[in-house]
Design a protein around this motif. Sequence first.
Motif, short mmCIF file in Angstrom:
data_model
loop_
_atom_site.label_atom_id
_atom_site.label_comp_id
_atom_site.label_asym_id
_atom_site.label_seq_id
_atom_site.Cartn_x
_atom_site.Cartn_y
_atom_site.Cartn_z
N ASP A 11 0.86 -1.18 0.00
CA ASP A 11 0.00 0.00 0.00
C ASP A 11 0.89 1.23 0.00
OD1 ASP A 11 -2.47 -1.28 0.08
OD2 ASP A 11 -2.53 -1.33 2.26
N VAL A 41 1.44 3.97 -9.66
CA VAL A 41 0.56 4.72 -8.78
C VAL A 41 0.83 6.20 -9.02
CG1 VAL A 41 0.05 5.31 -6.37
CG2 VAL A 41 0.52 2.95 -6.97
N GLY A 43 -1.16 10.44 -8.38
CA GLY A 43 -2.27 11.23 -7.86
C GLY A 43 -1.81 12.58 -7.39
N GLU A 50 -4.29 9.39 1.40
CA GLU A 50 -4.77 8.57 0.30
C GLU A 50 -3.96 7.27 0.32
OE1 GLU A 50 -6.16 9.60 -4.00
OE2 GLU A 50 -3.98 9.80 -3.91
N THR A 51 -4.64 6.15 0.16
CA THR A 51 -3.99 4.85 0.12
C THR A 51 -4.25 4.21 -1.23
OG1 THR A 51 -4.30 4.56 2.49
CG2 THR A 51 -3.85 2.57 1.22
N LYS A 52 -3.18 3.78 -1.88
CA LYS A 52 -3.32 3.12 -3.17
C LYS A 52 -2.52 1.82 -3.14
CE LYS A 52 -4.49 6.94 -6.14
NZ LYS A 52 -4.26 7.54 -7.45
N PHE A 54 -0.63 -1.47 -4.63
CA PHE A 54 0.10 -1.77 -5.85
C PHE A 54 0.86 -3.07 -5.67
CE2 PHE A 54 3.19 0.52 -3.35
CZ PHE A 54 4.39 -0.10 -3.63
#
Length: 183
Positions: A11, A41, A43, A50-52, A54
């Motif tokens: 994350d 990722v 943004g 914010e959590t993305k 991958f």
Amino acid sequence: QSVCLKGGNYDFIIYDVYGDGICCDWGEGSYQLAFDGEVVVNGGSFGLSETKPFTTPGFDNSVTTDPPVPSPTTDPPDTSPSDCHNLFINLNFDQYPVDTSWDISQGGVIVETSPSYDGATQVTEELCLLPGDYVFTIYDVYQDGMCCKWGEGNYTITTDVQVVIKEGAEFGASESTSITLPI
């Protein structure tokens, strides 16, 4: 910044102390996470965080293997709490605690970071760090430190046996201290 990661799922988490992200009210900021130039990722417009998720390139999530069975003659590595060294960060805030944050890095990689201190007056954070060289950095968003224009704030970093590593209060945007554990 460049970081080496083992193959797997991760994350990516980004934080903004003011809750307005890095785009668009105060400029056109953005971020990217890439592997060998391939962006996985990106943004910029978010709130407090914010959590993305991958996955590193080449990692196959569909491959499942049985965990290895250790040999009866091999002792597992010692990961006991004795490997860990307690560090205490005592913070006495000025009138604007939300302006204060800190992190601890090792080799340029952040390994610990502070939560938001909105509404706090005094906090003691207890950390457990493995032996090694670290850098503690404390930040003030308005670049006026913790003392003395808006109150008598200060901070102290100590060990579990009360060895004082650093005391501070008056600094600008940030102040950094090198720490080697064990002390």
